[in-house]
Scaffold this active site. Structure first.
Site, mmCIF file in Angstrom:
data_model
loop_
_atom_site.group_PDB
_atom_site.id
_atom_site.type_symbol
_atom_site.label_atom_id
_atom_site.label_comp_id
_atom_site.label_asym_id
_atom_site.label_seq_id
_atom_site.Cartn_x
_atom_site.Cartn_y
_atom_site.Cartn_z
ATOM 1 N N LYS A 143 -5.123 -2.765 13.854
ATOM 2 C CA LYS A 143 -4.449 -1.731 14.640
ATOM 3 C C LYS A 143 -5.048 -1.684 16.047
ATOM 4 O O LYS A 143 -6.258 -1.724 16.223
ATOM 5 C CB LYS A 143 -4.579 -0.378 13.942
ATOM 6 C CG LYS A 143 -3.892 -0.343 12.572
ATOM 7 C CD LYS A 143 -3.996 1.015 11.936
ATOM 8 C CE LYS A 143 -3.268 1.059 10.595
ATOM 9 N NZ LYS A 143 -4.028 0.451 9.497
ATOM 10 N N GLU A 167 0.829 -1.207 0.000
ATOM 11 C CA GLU A 167 0.000 0.000 0.000
ATOM 12 C C GLU A 167 0.868 1.264 0.000
ATOM 13 O O GLU A 167 2.058 1.206 0.282
ATOM 14 C CB GLU A 167 -0.932 0.012 1.202
ATOM 15 C CG GLU A 167 -0.207 0.074 2.538
ATOM 16 C CD GLU A 167 -1.111 0.535 3.666
ATOM 17 O OE1 GLU A 167 -1.378 1.749 3.726
ATOM 18 O OE2 GLU A 167 -1.526 -0.304 4.492
#
Length: 301
Positions: free
Chosen positions: A160, A25
């Site tokens: 996360k 990414e």
């Protein structure tokens, strides 16, 4: 081939020859780290993939083109432009391409563009998920929906730790996305190796990962596969320390009215400051660790 998709010569040659390719990414470059560490890390991750037998394909939107494979100059451009580059999720893609603008791809858009290009393995830091308080805010990352519908294996260090990890797992279960622990039965929590939550299956080798994903495709099952690869033990942070930093960062975000897609970059930057930069060092190491596993798995696919 989509007329808006542009493969780098290296990626095009690898795909044409049936060689392994790993998608990366670009939001981690523009929004995840400060310059110049962002560019240095991106190039180091690409080299790690090459060292482990695969071709890297950093994905981004540049001048309205969907890029599968960025040049070092393009990575430098994204790194210097930083947060001025639009963080592009699914809802942004059509407008950015129509306008000929730049965009840094999230997990969602990286999966989309990788799938268009025929790339089946993607290495990242951590996925988005269900945010804390989502029962009232409805703040749920588009990454989860993309995992439910796009046939790409995503290798990460878990969700996360700023998120509600239990609800994130529940959402993935509802969407039928298999959550695989690499050499672990627990869900890693990005900066730390454990969360106290169980994954669906434990897998212990790249060969097993490749076999499971290949079978998912042979069976015609919709969607991707999430592989959670714990941060190396030497770089794992103290859960109490990181959770205290997250709580402080969440409080600061609420006071400043930070919402939506700006939330994650704000929280990661705040946590870096609170931890004296330790979280940035951990972030870099976990991305390199995921890149190694992704390249080894892609090679076996």
């Amino acid at each position: 081939m989509n007329s808006h998709l542009e493969l780098s010569p290296e990626v095009a040659a690898a795909l044409a020859a049936g060689k392994p390719v790993v998608a990366l990414e670009s939001t981690i470059i523009s929004h995840g780290m400060p310059y110049p560490q962002n560019v240095e890390t991106a190039l180091k991750v690409e080299q790690t993939i090459r060292d482990n037998g695969a071709t890297p394909a950093t994905i981004a939107i540049i001048g309205g083109k969907l890029k599968a494979g960025c040049t070092p100059d393009e990575i430098e451009y994204l790194g210097k432009k930083g947060t001025k580059v639009i963080k592009a999720s699914r809802r942004d893609l059509a407008v950015l391409v129509a306008r000929g603008e730049d965009g840094a791809t999230t997990v969602t858009t990286t999966m989309m563009i990788a799938s268009m290009a025929g790339i089946r393995v993607f290495a990242t830091g951590g996925i988005g998920g269900v945010h804390r308080g989502a029962e009232t805010t409805m703040d749920i990352s588009a990454d989860l929906e993309e995992l439910a519908q796009t046939p790409v294996m995503v290798i990460c260090a878990g969700a996360k730790s700023i998120l509600d990890l239990r609800l994130t797992l529940e959402y993935l279960e509802t969407k039928g996305v298999p959550v695989i622990g690499y050499q672990t039965e627990e869900l890693p929590a990005f900066y730390t190796r454990t969360s106290g939550l169980k994954v669906d299956y434990r897998v212990d080798s790249p060969e097993e990962l490749a076999a499971a994903f290949r079978m998912q495709q042979e069976l015609g099952l919709k969607g991707g596969m999430l592989v959670t690869n714990p941060i190396p033990e030497a770089y794992s942070m103290d859960p109490k320390l990181i959770n205290a930093a997250i709580e402080q960062a969440l409080s600061d975000a609420a006071k400043q009215g930070i919402k939506g897609k700006e939330t994650t970059p704000f929280l990661l930057a705040a946590i870096k400051d609170i931890t004296g930069g330790d979280s940035l060092a951990a972030n870099i190491q976990l991305v390199l660790n995921n890149a190694r596993l992704a390249a080894q798995t892609a090679a076996r696919l």
